[in-house]
Design an enzyme around this catalytic site. Sequence first.
Site, mmCIF file in Angstrom:
data_model
loop_
_atom_site.group_PDB
_atom_site.id
_atom_site.type_symbol
_atom_site.label_atom_id
_atom_site.label_comp_id
_atom_site.label_asym_id
_atom_site.label_seq_id
_atom_site.Cartn_x
_atom_site.Cartn_y
_atom_site.Cartn_z
ATOM 1 N N ASP A 53 -1.655 9.617 -11.296
ATOM 2 C CA ASP A 53 -1.450 8.618 -12.350
ATOM 3 C C ASP A 53 0.025 8.510 -12.724
ATOM 4 O OD1 ASP A 53 -4.170 8.142 -12.369
ATOM 5 O OD2 ASP A 53 -4.550 9.295 -14.202
ATOM 6 N N HIS A 77 -5.290 14.254 -9.895
ATOM 7 C CA HIS A 77 -5.276 12.840 -10.275
ATOM 8 C C HIS A 77 -4.290 12.549 -11.405
ATOM 9 C CE1 HIS A 77 -8.467 11.489 -7.611
ATOM 10 N NE2 HIS A 77 -9.027 12.662 -7.830
ATOM 11 N N ASN A 126 -2.804 12.965 -4.758
ATOM 12 C CA ASN A 126 -4.030 13.181 -5.545
ATOM 13 C C ASN A 126 -4.756 14.443 -5.114
ATOM 14 O OD1 ASN A 126 -4.123 11.174 -7.485
ATOM 15 N ND2 ASN A 126 -5.308 9.764 -6.243
ATOM 16 N N ASP A 141 -4.272 2.645 -4.536
ATOM 17 C CA ASP A 141 -2.828 2.672 -4.301
ATOM 18 C C ASP A 141 -2.329 1.358 -3.718
ATOM 19 O OD1 ASP A 141 -4.020 2.893 -1.830
ATOM 20 O OD2 ASP A 141 -2.730 4.506 -1.121
ATOM 21 N N ASP A 165 0.856 -1.186 0.000
ATOM 22 C CA ASP A 165 0.000 0.000 0.000
ATOM 23 C C ASP A 165 0.895 1.240 0.000
ATOM 24 O OD1 ASP A 165 -2.855 1.110 0.498
ATOM 25 O OD2 ASP A 165 -1.614 2.139 1.985
#
Length: 147
Positions: A35, A31, A26, A61, A18
């Site tokens: 990415d 976003h 983000n 994630d 994680d």
Amino acid sequence: MAETAKLEGHKLAFFYIDLDRFKQVNDTLGHQAGDLLLKHVAEVFRKELTENAFISRIGGDEFILLLPLTEHSKKDLQALAQNLIEKINVPIMLKGKLTQIGCSIGISIFPDNEFNDFHTLISYADQALYASKEAGKNRVTFYSKFD
């Protein structure tokens, strides 16, 4: 891979990974930056893992890594996990801002723990992952039914 390992009597390591502070990227950079960060993490995995490793993003994630244990010991797995943490922890430039994330890793090993099915293996690794997060993040924890 897990069913094959079970049938053939092989060992298998399952990493549940994680990303730490991904939501912050983000939320603050957007976003698109998130990415780009995910692509960067995927590239780190590609460079650091062997051909026989299976890695997949399972959402948001979170990633899973399956690794046959033909020649790896628990000490080797610890070193691999620490290496992944260190590589992901290196700051990168995103949208003109130096950005740093980390990752937490939980590992379960088949057949060292009771194993009924693939979902149990995932559950054990997930439990170990949350132990890593509770211990301060940027850590690796192995599942043990005795903890």
